[in-house]
Design a protein around this motif. Structure first.
Motif, PDB file in Angstrom:
ATOM      1  N   ARG A   1       5.945   3.846  -4.451  1.00  0.00           N
ATOM      2  CA  ARG A   1       5.939   3.752  -2.994  1.00  0.00           C
ATOM      3  C   ARG A   1       7.150   4.487  -2.427  1.00  0.00           C
ATOM      4  O   ARG A   1       8.279   4.281  -2.868  1.00  0.00           O
ATOM      5  CB  ARG A   1       5.979   2.277  -2.559  1.00  0.00           C
ATOM      6  CG  ARG A   1       5.668   2.080  -1.089  1.00  0.00           C
ATOM      7  CD  ARG A   1       5.537   0.598  -0.769  1.00  0.00           C
ATOM      8  NE  ARG A   1       6.805  -0.075  -0.589  1.00  0.00           N
ATOM      9  CZ  ARG A   1       7.529  -0.045   0.526  1.00  0.00           C
ATOM     10  NH1 ARG A   1       7.115   0.649   1.576  1.00  0.00           N
ATOM     11  NH2 ARG A   1       8.673  -0.713   0.615  1.00  0.00           N
TER      12      ARG A   1
ATOM     13  N   SER B   1      12.823  -1.123  -4.153  1.00  0.00           N
ATOM     14  CA  SER B   1      13.147  -1.060  -5.593  1.00  0.00           C
ATOM     15  C   SER B   1      14.055   0.125  -5.908  1.00  0.00           C
ATOM     16  O   SER B   1      14.923   0.037  -6.777  1.00  0.00           O
ATOM     17  CB  SER B   1      11.864  -0.952  -6.422  1.00  0.00           C
ATOM     18  OG  SER B   1      11.077  -2.094  -6.238  1.00  0.00           O
TER      19      SER B   1
ATOM     20  N   GLU C   1       7.241  -7.018  -6.703  1.00  0.00           N
ATOM     21  CA  GLU C   1       6.059  -7.894  -6.779  1.00  0.00           C
ATOM     22  C   GLU C   1       4.957  -7.332  -5.887  1.00  0.00           C
ATOM     23  O   GLU C   1       5.127  -7.235  -4.671  1.00  0.00           O
ATOM     24  CB  GLU C   1       6.440  -9.308  -6.318  1.00  0.00           C
ATOM     25  CG  GLU C   1       5.249 -10.269  -6.309  1.00  0.00           C
ATOM     26  CD  GLU C   1       5.677 -11.687  -5.931  1.00  0.00           C
ATOM     27  OE1 GLU C   1       6.738 -12.136  -6.383  1.00  0.00           O
ATOM     28  OE2 GLU C   1       4.938 -12.321  -5.164  1.00  0.00           O
ATOM     29  N   TYR C   2       3.848  -6.942  -6.519  1.00  0.00           N
ATOM     30  CA  TYR C   2       2.684  -6.458  -5.782  1.00  0.00           C
ATOM     31  C   TYR C   2       1.495  -7.351  -6.149  1.00  0.00           C
ATOM     32  O   TYR C   2       1.096  -7.404  -7.315  1.00  0.00           O
ATOM     33  CB  TYR C   2       2.344  -5.010  -6.165  1.00  0.00           C
ATOM     34  CG  TYR C   2       3.247  -3.928  -5.589  1.00  0.00           C
ATOM     35  CD1 TYR C   2       4.388  -4.240  -4.854  1.00  0.00           C
ATOM     36  CD2 TYR C   2       2.950  -2.581  -5.771  1.00  0.00           C
ATOM     37  CE1 TYR C   2       5.207  -3.249  -4.338  1.00  0.00           C
ATOM     38  CE2 TYR C   2       3.755  -1.572  -5.254  1.00  0.00           C
ATOM     39  CZ  TYR C   2       4.892  -1.919  -4.543  1.00  0.00           C
ATOM     40  OH  TYR C   2       5.692  -0.927  -4.036  1.00  0.00           O
TER      41      TYR C   2
ATOM     42  N   GLY D   1       8.491 -11.774  -0.439  1.00  0.00           N
ATOM     43  CA  GLY D   1       8.247 -13.211  -0.360  1.00  0.00           C
ATOM     44  C   GLY D   1       9.236 -14.014  -1.185  1.00  0.00           C
ATOM     45  O   GLY D   1      10.278 -13.504  -1.613  1.00  0.00           O
TER      46      GLY D   1
HETATM   47  C1  LIG Z   1       0.615  -3.246  -2.582  1.00  0.00           C
HETATM   48  C2  LIG Z   1       1.686  -4.247  -2.255  1.00  0.00           C
HETATM   49  C3  LIG Z   1       1.524  -5.573  -2.625  1.00  0.00           C
HETATM   50  C4  LIG Z   1       2.532  -6.512  -2.337  1.00  0.00           C
HETATM   51  N1  LIG Z   1       2.357  -7.800  -2.764  1.00  0.00           N
HETATM   52  C5  LIG Z   1       3.360  -8.694  -2.585  1.00  0.00           C
HETATM   53  C6  LIG Z   1       3.265 -10.008  -3.129  1.00  0.00           C
HETATM   54  O1  LIG Z   1       2.321 -10.373  -3.804  1.00  0.00           O
HETATM   55  N2  LIG Z   1       4.301 -10.866  -2.888  1.00  0.00           N
HETATM   56  C7  LIG Z   1       5.414 -10.502  -2.175  1.00  0.00           C
HETATM   57  O2  LIG Z   1       6.313 -11.319  -2.007  1.00  0.00           O
HETATM   58  N3  LIG Z   1       5.547  -9.255  -1.666  1.00  0.00           N
HETATM   59  C8  LIG Z   1       4.547  -8.347  -1.866  1.00  0.00           C
HETATM   60  N4  LIG Z   1       4.694  -7.054  -1.406  1.00  0.00           N
HETATM   61  C9  LIG Z   1       5.934  -6.674  -0.739  1.00  0.00           C
HETATM   62  C10 LIG Z   1       6.967  -6.144  -1.741  1.00  0.00           C
HETATM   63  O3  LIG Z   1       7.375  -7.159  -2.617  1.00  0.00           O
HETATM   64  C11 LIG Z   1       8.141  -5.591  -0.944  1.00  0.00           C
HETATM   65  O4  LIG Z   1       7.719  -4.375  -0.382  1.00  0.00           O
HETATM   66  C12 LIG Z   1       9.436  -5.447  -1.699  1.00  0.00           C
HETATM   67  O5  LIG Z   1      10.298  -4.676  -0.880  1.00  0.00           O
HETATM   68  C13 LIG Z   1       9.363  -4.778  -3.064  1.00  0.00           C
HETATM   69  O6  LIG Z   1       8.544  -3.649  -3.074  1.00  0.00           O
HETATM   70  P1  LIG Z   1       9.053  -2.145  -2.802  1.00  0.00           P
HETATM   71  O7  LIG Z   1       9.994  -1.786  -3.918  1.00  0.00           O
HETATM   72  O8  LIG Z   1       7.806  -1.318  -2.798  1.00  0.00           O
HETATM   73  O9  LIG Z   1       9.752  -2.125  -1.471  1.00  0.00           O
HETATM   74  C14 LIG Z   1       3.702  -6.107  -1.666  1.00  0.00           C
HETATM   75  C15 LIG Z   1       3.867  -4.766  -1.293  1.00  0.00           C
HETATM   76  C16 LIG Z   1       2.891  -3.836  -1.591  1.00  0.00           C
HETATM   77  C17 LIG Z   1       3.112  -2.390  -1.220  1.00  0.00           C
END
Ligand SMILES: Cc1cc2nc3c(=O)[nH]c(=O)nc-3n(C[C@H](O)[C@H](O)[C@H](O)COP(=O)(O)O)c2cc1C
Length: 174
Positions: A10, A15, A79-80, A114
């Protein structure tokens, strides 16, 4: 040399910021590291680097070489959908089998918007890495609610910073 893997492709991922914080932390401890950011993978790697195309994508091979040439890893795991990102699994599926990571050492950091901090994602990732023969460090910081604890590229939560410091020390000695 420690390779820090940004576990998502992303753009503007948090991250990546955590990986940079980790890299600085290792630099302060005089330990060399390099970033492997999945957002820099060739866009078409699923079509051109997996399965029957293993080894054929020169750009993907460079990422593979970073893994092959390193003994220790830090995986920053966002976490996705309650797990780790599919692109991270696709990347691992594109590495040679039997694994080029067998008997190497890994440390995991979970990141989430979350409240779970990627706890289950880290568990899933640990299973995959253990299957590949990677020894996973027991201390796995879970950076929950990350948007409330990050400002101007720095962690504002002292406990989070401390956990990363402790984990880094343990990984260096691992
Ligand atoms: C496809 C997707 C699914 C995600 N699912 C979750 C989830 O299940 N639980 C949660 O706390 N955050 C969820 N997030 C938010 C991410 O945890 C948040 O964007 C966080 O900054 C880490 O991801 P990043 O490194 O992409 O920013 C999701 C984000 C994306 C893009």
């Amino acid at each position: 040399m420690i390779t820090i893997v940004v576990g998502t492709n992303r753009k503007k991922a948090v991250s990546r910021k955590i990986a940079e914080i980790y890299q600085q932390l290792l630099e302060n401890k005089h330990v060399e590291s390099q970033l492997l950011d999945l957002s820099e993978l060739p866009n078409d790697f699923i079509d051109t680097a997996l399965y029957e195309n293993t080894g054929k994508n020169a750009s993907f091979n460079q990422f593979k070489e970073l893994i092959e040439s390193t003994e220790k890893f830090v995986f920053i795991v966002p976490e996705y959908n309650g797990s780790f990102p599919g692109v991270l699994k696709a990347f691992i599926d594109g590495l040679e089998y039997p694994s080029v990571m067998t008997n190497k050492k890994g440390a995991l950091v979970g990141v989430s918007a979350g409240m779970q901090g990627g706890a289950i994602a880290l568990s899933h990732m640990t299973d995959v890495l253990n299957y590949l023969g990677v020894h996973v460090l027991a201390l796995k910081p879970k950076l929950a609610n990350i948007y409330h604890h990050l400002k101007d590229g720095r962690l504002t939560n002292d406990l989070y910073q401390e956990l990363l410091e402790t984990q880094a020390d343990q990984l260096i000695a691992f």
